[in-house]
Design an enzyme around this catalytic site. Structure first.
Site, PDB file in Angstrom:
ATOM      1  N   TYR A  78       0.769  -1.242   0.000  1.00 41.67           N
ATOM      2  CA  TYR A  78       0.000   0.000   0.000  1.00 41.67           C
ATOM      3  C   TYR A  78       0.800   1.292   0.000  1.00 41.67           C
ATOM      4  CZ  TYR A  78      -3.923  -3.088   0.386  1.00 41.67           C
ATOM      5  OH  TYR A  78      -4.849  -4.065   0.119  1.00 41.67           O
TER       6      TYR A  78
ATOM      7  N   PHE B 284      -9.146  -4.996  10.888  1.00 39.68           N
ATOM      8  CA  PHE B 284     -10.324  -4.882  10.024  1.00 39.68           C
ATOM      9  C   PHE B 284      -9.932  -4.991   8.571  1.00 39.68           C
ATOM     10  CE2 PHE B 284      -8.719  -0.628  10.789  1.00 39.68           C
ATOM     11  CZ  PHE B 284      -8.743  -0.017   9.550  1.00 39.68           C
TER      12      PHE B 284
HETATM   13  C1  COA Z   1      -3.123  -8.370  -3.197  1.00 38.73           C
HETATM   14  C2  COA Z   1      -4.116  -8.269  -4.344  1.00 38.73           C
HETATM   15  C3  COA Z   1      -5.354  -7.490  -3.885  1.00 38.73           C
HETATM   16  C4  COA Z   1      -3.411  -7.511  -5.490  1.00 38.73           C
HETATM   17  O1  COA Z   1      -4.329  -7.277  -6.526  1.00 38.73           O
HETATM   18  P1  COA Z   1      -3.864  -7.037  -8.031  1.00 38.73           P
HETATM   19  O2  COA Z   1      -5.063  -6.664  -8.817  1.00 38.73           O
HETATM   20  O3  COA Z   1      -3.033  -8.160  -8.496  1.00 38.73           O
HETATM   21  O4  COA Z   1      -2.924  -5.743  -7.853  1.00 38.73           O
HETATM   22  P2  COA Z   1      -2.614  -4.682  -9.024  1.00 38.73           P
HETATM   23  O5  COA Z   1      -2.402  -5.414 -10.302  1.00 38.73           O
HETATM   24  O6  COA Z   1      -3.596  -3.581  -9.014  1.00 38.73           O
HETATM   25  O7  COA Z   1      -1.212  -4.149  -8.503  1.00 38.73           O
HETATM   26  C5  COA Z   1      -0.987  -2.830  -8.040  1.00 38.73           C
HETATM   27  C6  COA Z   1       0.474  -2.738  -7.701  1.00 38.73           C
HETATM   28  O8  COA Z   1       0.733  -3.569  -6.561  1.00 38.73           O
HETATM   29  C7  COA Z   1       1.756  -4.524  -6.877  1.00 38.73           C
HETATM   30  N1  COA Z   1       1.414  -5.753  -6.176  1.00 38.73           N
HETATM   31  C8  COA Z   1       0.285  -6.476  -6.278  1.00 38.73           C
HETATM   32  N2  COA Z   1       0.309  -7.526  -5.448  1.00 38.73           N
HETATM   33  C9  COA Z   1       1.485  -7.469  -4.795  1.00 38.73           C
HETATM   34  C10 COA Z   1       2.077  -8.282  -3.799  1.00 38.73           C
HETATM   35  N3  COA Z   1       1.468  -9.370  -3.328  1.00 38.73           N
HETATM   36  N4  COA Z   1       3.296  -7.902  -3.337  1.00 38.73           N
HETATM   37  C11 COA Z   1       3.920  -6.794  -3.812  1.00 38.73           C
HETATM   38  N5  COA Z   1       3.383  -5.985  -4.753  1.00 38.73           N
HETATM   39  C12 COA Z   1       2.178  -6.329  -5.241  1.00 38.73           C
HETATM   40  C13 COA Z   1       1.702  -4.669  -8.360  1.00 38.73           C
HETATM   41  O9  COA Z   1       2.938  -5.120  -8.848  1.00 38.73           O
HETATM   42  C14 COA Z   1       1.397  -3.245  -8.785  1.00 38.73           C
HETATM   43  O10 COA Z   1       2.588  -2.492  -8.703  1.00 38.73           O
HETATM   44  P3  COA Z   1       2.855  -1.181  -9.605  1.00 38.73           P
HETATM   45  O11 COA Z   1       1.978  -0.121  -9.032  1.00 38.73           O
HETATM   46  O12 COA Z   1       4.291  -0.913  -9.364  1.00 38.73           O
HETATM   47  O13 COA Z   1       2.505  -1.547 -10.996  1.00 38.73           O
HETATM   48  C15 COA Z   1      -4.540  -9.671  -4.866  1.00 38.73           C
HETATM   49  O14 COA Z   1      -3.405 -10.407  -5.201  1.00 38.73           O
HETATM   50  C16 COA Z   1      -5.369 -10.472  -3.856  1.00 38.73           C
HETATM   51  O15 COA Z   1      -6.578 -10.442  -3.904  1.00 38.73           O
HETATM   52  N6  COA Z   1      -4.702 -11.179  -2.926  1.00 38.73           N
HETATM   53  C17 COA Z   1      -5.395 -12.000  -1.916  1.00 38.73           C
HETATM   54  C18 COA Z   1      -6.201 -11.150  -0.921  1.00 38.73           C
HETATM   55  C19 COA Z   1      -5.334 -10.103  -0.269  1.00 38.73           C
HETATM   56  O16 COA Z   1      -4.287 -10.372   0.316  1.00 38.73           O
HETATM   57  N7  COA Z   1      -5.786  -8.836  -0.331  1.00 38.73           N
HETATM   58  C20 COA Z   1      -5.118  -7.707   0.298  1.00 38.73           C
HETATM   59  C21 COA Z   1      -5.879  -7.373   1.518  1.00 38.73           C
HETATM   60  S1  COA Z   1      -5.105  -6.153   2.523  1.00 38.73           S
END
Ligand code: COA
Length: 418
Positions: free
Chosen positions: A132, A418
């Site tokens: 984030y 949360f």
């Molecule tokens: C984590 C999650 C929400 C990421 O969603 P996503 O659609 O793949 O993310 P995006 O493609 O929008 O990526 C946005 C940025 O975050 C980065 N990113 C995404 N997942 C990442 C991870 N696990 N670790 C590090 N960076 C990550 C991407 O590389 C991208 O980077 P950039 O801005 O430099 O291009 C998804 O993998 C998921 O649902 N995971 C399981 C549930 C979870 O853990 N949710 C988070 C709750 S706090």
């Protein structure tokens, strides 16, 4: 395939959520690899989303979202007051759709909406540490696990005058809610419990655990000598006593006086059949070891990250808190998303009405929006961030002045994930 971010306003009739909301909830749970919740249970649980905001990314022809986000308005304690917060959670992307920018799409949409609505700060807790910061969130509070050996713990002070009463966990919101409301004001970073979070505390039922009820819950309320409730503890049996000494896990402990804090712990120590009490979401400055004749009976674990904060409106966020010293400091904030960008004068000459305005003066420090979020509650030290290269000191000694300015009366703490 085209997709669009859509906002859903959850509705419920007779305690059952509408179909769009239930579909959203099921998609969110799948993204988090949670167990399948029976449809009726999910429809009832999703009714708790009423009043909150659901967002989804939808593909043409598919009623289920491929990305989800839920947020709601709440209030967070800050040094000397409180601030309106956009609490963000349930960010999940379908496993087949990851790394295509869908998290970005749904979060950027939520933050833009919150900023438009005038909400000064967004807050979330995260499953992963590296997600984030790129969106301007900075790590702002930590929790720490505590483990108390009840067989060696004895208290320095005699028992206080007052009364301990066991509570039916079903009465917690009414019996303990007012205590929680007073207690949370003592710690920057603390927030109200939502109805959903009270339910989870009372019954253990939450969508993440598949709505399985946990029957091992107990609650105790402490009232002072005048009968005023001053503290409560909710705990569960984490390990049964049948194999030897049992283990108790604290789920929430809130105390508004030193006596209530001490007597609640004394109660936990007094439990028969128990050898240890653990509390995973304690604050990093629990007074417990100082209460004991042998402080080693309480062992503290490593700190764990908790709140991530995103400043959306610098004057409103920094104007909502109070400061322990009079000072004038200029902060240059870099924020590609624009929300916090600018050169800001933080002027606390009037301690009751701090002034936060844009300025053309030379900055004393330069930092990015995520670092600003980390500093907001006084939990991160600007001098340490300067040593880490996260904050640039343009005026010698400015990081130290900023540390004194942002110091909080107690460490930030939010015990409710949360
Ligand atoms: C984590 C999650 C929400 C990421 O969603 P996503 O659609 O793949 O993310 P995006 O493609 O929008 O990526 C946005 C940025 O975050 C980065 N990113 C995404 N997942 C990442 C991870 N696990 N670790 C590090 N960076 C990550 C991407 O590389 C991208 O980077 P950039 O801005 O430099 O291009 C998804 O993998 C998921 O649902 N995971 C399981 C549930 C979870 O853990 N949710 C988070 C709750 S706090």
């Amino acid at each position: 395939m085209t997709h669009e971010v859509r906002r859903i306003v959850p509705h419920a009739a007779e305690g059952v959520a509408d179909a769009d909301t239930v579909t959203w909830a099921r998609a969110m749970l799948a993204a988090f690899l949670r167990p399948r919740v029976p449809p009726g249970d999910l429809a009832r649980a999703a009714a708790d989303y009423v009043g909150q905001r659901l967002r989804g990314v939808y593909e043409t022809g598919d009623p289920a979202p491929v990305a989800t986000l839920r947020s709601w308005d709440t209030r967070m304690s800050v040094p000397g007051g409180e601030v309106a917060v956009d609490a963000v959670t349930s960010i999940g992307v379908r496993s087949t759709h990851r790394r295509r920018g869908l998290l970005r799409a749904v979060l950027v949409d939520d933050l833009a909406d919150a900023a438009r609505a005038g909400t000064p700060v967004a807050a979330l807790t995260s499953t992963q540490g590296a997600l984030y910061e790129r969106f301007g969130f900075g790590l702002a509070s930590w929790n720490r696990a505590l483990r108390l050996d009840t067989r060696t713990a004895t208290f320095r002070a005699p028992e206080a005058t007052g009364r301990l009463r066991t509570l039916d966990v079903a009465t917690l919101p009414s019996a303990a809610g007012p205590v929680q409301d007073r207690a949370r004001r003592r710690h920057p970073g603390s927030m109200d419990r939502t109805g959903m979070s009270w339910t989870a505390l009372m019954t253990g039922e939450n969508t993440f655990s598949g709505m399985t009820a946990d029957p091992h819950r107990h609650a105790v309320l402490w009232s002072d000598a005048t009968g005023r409730p001053d503290g409560y503890v909710v705990y569960r049996v984490a390990q049964d006593w049948a194999g030897g000494a049992g283990e108790i896990a604290v789920l929430d402990l809130q105390a508004t006086t030193p006596e209530s804090y001490r007597e609640l712990w004394r109660h936990l120590v007094s439990l028969d059949l128990v050898g240890a009490v653990i509390w995973n979401d304690a604050s990093t400055d629990e007074p417990l070891p100082w209460l004991l004749t042998d402080p080693r009976a309480a062992a503290a674990g490593a700190g764990r990250e908790m709140l991530w904060l995103r400043i959306l409106d610098v004057p409103a966020a920094f104007g909502a808190r109070r400061y322990p010293v009079t000072e004038q400091l200029v902060l240059a904030v870099a924020d590609p998303a624009g929300h916090a960008a600018g050169t800001w004068l933080l002027d606390t000459t009037d301690p009751v009405e701090p002034r936060v305005v844009t300025t053309t003066a030379e900055p004393d420090v330069a930092l990015d929006a995520a670092t600003l979020g980390s500093l907001y509650l006084g939990g991160a030290d600007p001098r340490v961030l300067a040593r880490a290269g996260r904050l640039e000191e343009r005026t010698p000694g400015a990081a130290g002045r900023l540390a004194r300015l942002l110091a909080a009366p107690s460490v930030p703490w939010n015990g409710i994930r949360f």
